[in-house]
Design a protein around this motif. Structure first.
Motif, short mmCIF file in Angstrom:
data_model
loop_
_atom_site.label_atom_id
_atom_site.label_comp_id
_atom_site.label_asym_id
_atom_site.label_seq_id
_atom_site.Cartn_x
_atom_site.Cartn_y
_atom_site.Cartn_z
N PRO A 101 0.83 -1.22 0.00
CA PRO A 101 0.00 0.00 0.00
C PRO A 101 0.86 1.26 0.00
O PRO A 101 1.88 1.33 0.68
CB PRO A 101 -0.81 -0.13 1.29
CG PRO A 101 0.08 -0.95 2.19
CD PRO A 101 0.80 -1.91 1.30
N GLY A 149 -4.77 1.61 -0.09
CA GLY A 149 -4.83 1.16 -1.47
C GLY A 149 -3.76 0.11 -1.72
O GLY A 149 -3.31 -0.57 -0.80
N LEU A 167 -9.23 -1.43 -2.55
CA LEU A 167 -9.24 -0.60 -1.35
C LEU A 167 -9.63 -1.49 -0.18
O LEU A 167 -10.66 -2.17 -0.23
CB LEU A 167 -10.24 0.56 -1.49
CG LEU A 167 -9.94 1.61 -2.56
CD1 LEU A 167 -11.06 2.64 -2.61
CD2 LEU A 167 -8.60 2.28 -2.31
N PHE A 222 -4.08 1.50 -7.09
CA PHE A 222 -4.52 2.70 -6.39
C PHE A 222 -3.35 3.31 -5.62
O PHE A 222 -2.75 2.65 -4.77
CB PHE A 222 -5.66 2.39 -5.42
CG PHE A 222 -6.96 2.06 -6.08
CD1 PHE A 222 -7.38 2.77 -7.19
CD2 PHE A 222 -7.77 1.03 -5.60
CE1 PHE A 222 -8.59 2.48 -7.81
CE2 PHE A 222 -8.98 0.75 -6.19
CZ PHE A 222 -9.39 1.46 -7.31
N VAL A 231 -5.30 7.89 -1.64
CA VAL A 231 -6.70 7.66 -1.27
C VAL A 231 -7.11 8.69 -0.22
O VAL A 231 -6.28 9.17 0.56
CB VAL A 231 -6.94 6.24 -0.72
CG1 VAL A 231 -6.62 5.19 -1.76
CG2 VAL A 231 -6.14 5.99 0.55
N ALA A 275 -9.92 7.62 -4.98
CA ALA A 275 -8.66 6.91 -5.17
C ALA A 275 -8.02 7.29 -6.50
O ALA A 275 -8.70 7.35 -7.53
CB ALA A 275 -8.88 5.40 -5.12
#
Length: 364
Positions: free
Chosen positions: A40, A55, A62, A86, A89, A100
């Motif tokens: 992430p 993300g 998500l 992504f 966010v 996102a």
């Protein structure tokens, strides 16, 4: 000093030590969570649902992360182009949306902003293309996102140093392409050398605060006309990434190595870095947010591993970070309050002793 007063002081001191010890010994909150090959890049706090949102560098997903590390998938958008992921966010609390930034590794020039309903089943509300031919695998055309009270989203462009504005209906325009963003030369030979504007936060007074990774600069940008100016700081920032504003106005700026605590008394013409906390550089923090009770959390997403693509990882973490200066200030106030309490207690004991002495004289 009388024996009675001495005993009183000892009793109060013992009580204070009993309650103070657990506070001093409490450790920062660490949330470990698992998701295969997630890596992430960005972290947000949803105050309504009371969980974190992350993300993924590798997947169009998500995830919701509870304070106990329980993982729930909110969005898994397989309708996006292949190799989409992504990056930034954020949560639009007032309009029940998750926003996102979509990054496409196969076609970096065509990034996008996706909006999803924050309520189940998390339907996609719009997908707005944000085209930038200068985008590359090392400098995303679209990177981070913030949102104002009206639902306007603001997205940073790390390749061309510009900021997009995407209205509540998904219509995009360029808010700012200020020459100020390109006045400072990028620091060469660094991981972030090609990454310009990055972290972004909305201030309720009508402007944006933006970090630039390859110069260490912070900027104040008008949210209506895009006018930008560099914020003067008392010390340099090294490769700032994600940023967040606490409710008390403190700006949190995270980098791979440090978390900076910055405040301003003049609406961000100038800023003062009043504390910085060392982070684990191997875990590669990229994002920061203010969670419940304005507690500060950074994301250890091991992003460098994900970018290089030469390893597999299942476990990531969200770590609470505290300012030593703020903690010391809080401790001082505790001692001051205890001191006042002790004084009032001793005065009361003295008055009660005088009262009983006078009563005994009358009885005698």
């Amino acid at each position: 000093m009388s024996l009675t007063i001495t005993k009183s002081i000892l009793i109060v001191t013992a009580i204070f030590s009993f309650f103070q010890a657990p506070v001093s010994a409490s450790s920062p909150h660490v949330i470990n969570f698992q998701s295969p090959n997630l890596y992430p890049e960005s972290l947000a706090w949803d105050p309504t649902a009371q969980h974190f949102i992350v993300g993924s560098l590798n997947h169009p997903t998500l995830l919701a992360i509870s304070d106990a590390g329980v993982v729930n998938t909110l969005v898994n958008d397989q309708s996006l182009p292949d190799n989409s992921s992504f990056l930034g966010v954020t949560v639009d609390v007032f309009h029940h949306r998750l926003l996102a930034v979509v990054y496409n590794r196969s076609d970096p020039s065509n990034c996008a902003l996706a909006a999803y309903d924050s309520r189940a089943p998390h339907t996609r509300l719009f997908l707005t293309t944000l085209h930038d031919p200068a985008s590359s695998p090392t400098a995303a055309g679209a990177n981070d996102v913030t949102v104002d009270f009206s639902g306007n989203a603001f997205v940073t462009n790390s390749a061309s140093n510009l900021i997009w504005k995407v209205d509540r209906d998904g219509k995009a325009s360029v808010l700012s392409k200020s020459k100020v963003f390109n006045k400072t030369a990028a620091v060469p030979d660094m991981l972030h050398s090609s990454c310009g504007l990055n972290g972004i936060a909305y201030c309720t007074k009508g402007y944006l605060l933006v970090a630039q990774s390859n110069t260490g600069n912070l900027y104040k940008v008008d949210d209506e006309d895009g006018t930008a100016r560099k914020i003067r700081l008392n010390r340099e920032l090294t490769a700032p990434d994600g940023i967040a504003l606490r409710r008390d106005g403190v700006l949190l700026v995270v980098s791979q190595h440090k978390l900076y605590f910055i405040k301003s008394d003049d609406s961000w013409s100038e800023g003062v870095v009043y504390d910085e906390t060392a982070l684990d550089s191997e875990s590669f923090a990229t994002s920061v947010t203010a969670g419940a009770e304005d507690r500060v959390y950074v994301l250890y997403g091991h992003l460098k591993e994900g970018i290089l693509g030469n390893s597999q990882r299942d476990e990531f973490s969200i770590l609470e970070v505290r300012s030593e200066d703020e903690s010391a200030g809080e401790a001082v106030w505790v001692y001051v309050l205890i001191g006042f309490g002790l004084i009032y207690f001793l005065i009361w004991r003295f008055q009660m002793r005088q009262l009983f002495t006078n009563m005994n004289k009358k009885i005698a």
